[in-house]
Motif scaffolding. Structure first.
Motif, PDB file in Angstrom:
ATOM      1  N   LEU A  76       0.834  -1.206   0.000  1.00  0.00           N
ATOM      2  CA  LEU A  76       0.000   0.000   0.000  1.00  0.00           C
ATOM      3  C   LEU A  76       0.863   1.248   0.000  1.00  0.00           C
ATOM      4  O   LEU A  76       1.860   1.329   0.735  1.00  0.00           O
ATOM      5  CB  LEU A  76      -0.920   0.020   1.231  1.00  0.00           C
ATOM      6  CG  LEU A  76      -1.825  -1.195   1.459  1.00  0.00           C
ATOM      7  CD1 LEU A  76      -2.527  -1.088   2.789  1.00  0.00           C
ATOM      8  CD2 LEU A  76      -2.841  -1.313   0.335  1.00  0.00           C
ATOM      9  N   ASP A  77       0.486   2.217  -0.801  1.00  0.00           N
ATOM     10  CA  ASP A  77       1.128   3.538  -0.829  1.00  0.00           C
ATOM     11  C   ASP A  77       0.019   4.554  -0.581  1.00  0.00           C
ATOM     12  O   ASP A  77      -0.859   4.726  -1.424  1.00  0.00           O
ATOM     13  CB  ASP A  77       1.789   3.759  -2.200  1.00  0.00           C
ATOM     14  CG  ASP A  77       2.469   5.125  -2.292  1.00  0.00           C
ATOM     15  OD1 ASP A  77       2.376   5.907  -1.327  1.00  0.00           O
ATOM     16  OD2 ASP A  77       3.098   5.397  -3.336  1.00  0.00           O
ATOM     17  N   LEU A  78       0.056   5.207   0.592  1.00  0.00           N
ATOM     18  CA  LEU A  78      -1.050   6.096   0.943  1.00  0.00           C
ATOM     19  C   LEU A  78      -0.574   7.292   1.764  1.00  0.00           C
ATOM     20  O   LEU A  78       0.563   7.325   2.248  1.00  0.00           O
ATOM     21  CB  LEU A  78      -2.119   5.335   1.719  1.00  0.00           C
ATOM     22  CG  LEU A  78      -1.773   4.753   3.098  1.00  0.00           C
ATOM     23  CD1 LEU A  78      -3.030   4.572   3.920  1.00  0.00           C
ATOM     24  CD2 LEU A  78      -1.066   3.423   2.981  1.00  0.00           C
ATOM     25  N   ASP A  79      -1.488   8.259   1.914  1.00  0.00           N
ATOM     26  CA  ASP A  79      -1.217   9.448   2.718  1.00  0.00           C
ATOM     27  C   ASP A  79      -1.118   9.060   4.190  1.00  0.00           C
ATOM     28  O   ASP A  79      -1.866   8.218   4.664  1.00  0.00           O
ATOM     29  CB  ASP A  79      -2.352  10.467   2.510  1.00  0.00           C
ATOM     30  CG  ASP A  79      -1.998  11.841   3.051  1.00  0.00           C
ATOM     31  OD1 ASP A  79      -2.169  12.033   4.273  1.00  0.00           O
ATOM     32  OD2 ASP A  79      -1.575  12.699   2.278  1.00  0.00           O
ATOM     33  N   HIS A  82      -4.115   8.608   6.610  1.00  0.00           N
ATOM     34  CA  HIS A  82      -5.055   7.492   6.480  1.00  0.00           C
ATOM     35  C   HIS A  82      -4.489   6.173   7.007  1.00  0.00           C
ATOM     36  O   HIS A  82      -5.154   5.143   6.903  1.00  0.00           O
ATOM     37  CB  HIS A  82      -5.458   7.321   5.009  1.00  0.00           C
ATOM     38  CG  HIS A  82      -6.018   8.564   4.394  1.00  0.00           C
ATOM     39  ND1 HIS A  82      -5.632   9.027   3.157  1.00  0.00           N
ATOM     40  CD2 HIS A  82      -6.930   9.455   4.866  1.00  0.00           C
ATOM     41  CE1 HIS A  82      -6.286  10.147   2.882  1.00  0.00           C
ATOM     42  NE2 HIS A  82      -7.078  10.424   3.893  1.00  0.00           N
ATOM     43  N   ARG A 107       3.808  10.663   2.491  1.00  0.00           N
ATOM     44  CA  ARG A 107       3.319   9.377   1.990  1.00  0.00           C
ATOM     45  C   ARG A 107       3.976   8.238   2.773  1.00  0.00           C
ATOM     46  O   ARG A 107       5.132   8.338   3.170  1.00  0.00           O
ATOM     47  CB  ARG A 107       3.628   9.199   0.496  1.00  0.00           C
ATOM     48  CG  ARG A 107       3.042  10.254  -0.410  1.00  0.00           C
ATOM     49  CD  ARG A 107       1.572  10.083  -0.656  1.00  0.00           C
ATOM     50  NE  ARG A 107       1.241   8.897  -1.427  1.00  0.00           N
ATOM     51  CZ  ARG A 107       0.005   8.612  -1.806  1.00  0.00           C
ATOM     52  NH1 ARG A 107      -1.004   9.399  -1.446  1.00  0.00           N
ATOM     53  NH2 ARG A 107      -0.245   7.524  -2.504  1.00  0.00           N
ATOM     54  N   THR A 130      -9.164   6.385   1.557  1.00  0.00           N
ATOM     55  CA  THR A 130      -8.000   7.213   1.180  1.00  0.00           C
ATOM     56  C   THR A 130      -8.387   8.345   0.228  1.00  0.00           C
ATOM     57  O   THR A 130      -7.520   9.039  -0.288  1.00  0.00           O
ATOM     58  CB  THR A 130      -6.921   6.348   0.504  1.00  0.00           C
ATOM     59  OG1 THR A 130      -7.471   5.718  -0.651  1.00  0.00           O
ATOM     60  CG2 THR A 130      -6.395   5.282   1.462  1.00  0.00           C
ATOM     61  N   SER A 133      -6.734   8.532  -3.245  1.00  0.00           N
ATOM     62  CA  SER A 133      -5.302   8.833  -3.393  1.00  0.00           C
ATOM     63  C   SER A 133      -4.403   7.632  -3.097  1.00  0.00           C
ATOM     64  O   SER A 133      -3.197   7.697  -3.293  1.00  0.00           O
ATOM     65  CB  SER A 133      -4.915   9.989  -2.461  1.00  0.00           C
ATOM     66  OG  SER A 133      -5.075   9.603  -1.102  1.00  0.00           O
ATOM     67  N   GLY A 134      -4.980   6.534  -2.599  1.00  0.00           N
ATOM     68  CA  GLY A 134      -4.173   5.370  -2.225  1.00  0.00           C
ATOM     69  C   GLY A 134      -3.892   4.456  -3.408  1.00  0.00           C
ATOM     70  O   GLY A 134      -4.671   4.365  -4.349  1.00  0.00           O
TER      71      GLY A 134
END
Length: 278
Positions: A76-79, A82, A107, A130, A133-134
């Motif tokens: 997972l690549d997220l802010d 979150h 991130r 997200t 944005s994820g």
């Protein structure tokens, strides 16, 4: 006709497996994930076939008298805002965090090891949480012992308790009960799922109720009422959304979710029996 169509598909679709069941009009179709099966369902729908689809299940195998299920690595690549929500949801689905990287740019990279069952229905929740944005990728890891029950859908559904057409008056009454999937004027039948409830447990509702017509009324009373827009579910979202006691009804004109047992009274009695047995 359904059997002949699936047999034709097997000639070109090498990753597909079709098995016959006890019932002559029911087939067990296995493929590589929800997307693979979703493409087949949509193709057959456009060709004019009408059929029903149950909730997808993972393919297990047995070794040394133990049931093994597939486990996947999730990247997972997220802010960073979150991270808490996503970590909590994956933990409930029996996921274990194996890596966390925060590069200091806002991130975060997360890695989880989770049973494939736990990922059914998670992608849409992930995108919602997200705010789109994820980024999520999965990779098969291994077969591991069955981990037990995994909670899938936290909310219940709103179910129509009688046939008819959806009315504006009844839809307004559902605003504080949950989110509707159908616009006003849609034809519904008893046992059809019309929306997602905002709490646990299913609720049978009268979605065709009309306003009582009387001669005592304020002139501008109905002019200020605004109806919240409904949520359109695609085929992929329906596959992720349904629970074990629900089916997707696929026809050339529409894709609808329904309960396996359409009759409201019979469903309630079945649930009571299940509770007494448990």
């Amino acid at each position: 006709q359904l059997k002949n169509r699936l047999e034709r598909e097997l000639l070109t679709n090498v990753a597909l497996r079709v098995e016959e069941t006890d019932s002559p009009d029911r087939f067990s179709v296995s493929g590589r994930g929800e997307l693979h099966l979703g493409i087949l369902i949509e193709t057959m729908r456009r060709e004019g076939f009408e059929f029903m689809v149950s909730k997808p299940q993972v393919i297990t195998k047995e070794e040394n008298n133990k049931i093994l299920e597939p486990v996947e690595n999730v990247f997972l690549d997220l802010d960073e805002n979150h991270v808490g929500v996503i970590t909590e949801k994956l933990s409930k689905r029996k996921g274990k965090m194996t890596n966390l990287q925060n590069n200091g740019f806002g991130r975060v990279m997360l890695e989880f090891k989770i049973p494939s069952r736990g990922l059914i229905g998670f992608r849409s929740e992930f995108l919602t949480d997200t705010k789109g944005s994820g980024i999520m990728n999965t990779l098969f890891d291994s077969y591991e012992p069955w981990v037990g029950k995994i909670p899938q859908r936290s909310n219940g559904v709103l179910v129509a308790d009688r046939p008819g057409k959806v009315t504006t008056y009844a839809s307004l009454a559902m605003a504080d009960r949950g989110e509707l999937f159908l616009p006003v004027g849609t034809e519904v039948f008893e046992g059809m799922v019309i929306g997602e409830r905002n709490r646990n447990g299913d609720l049978d509702v009268n979605i065709i109720r009309e306003k009582k017509l009387t001669n005592m009324r304020a002139a501008a009373a109905d002019a200020t009422v605004s109806l919240k827009s409904h949520r359109n579910l695609s085929l992929d979202e329906c596959i992720e959304f349904i629970s074990d006691d629900e089916l997707i009804e696929v026809t050339p004109k529409s894709i609808r979710i329904r309960k396996m047992e359409l009759n409201c009274t019979k469903r309630i009695s079945q649930k009571r029996k299940e509770k007494t047995h448990s």
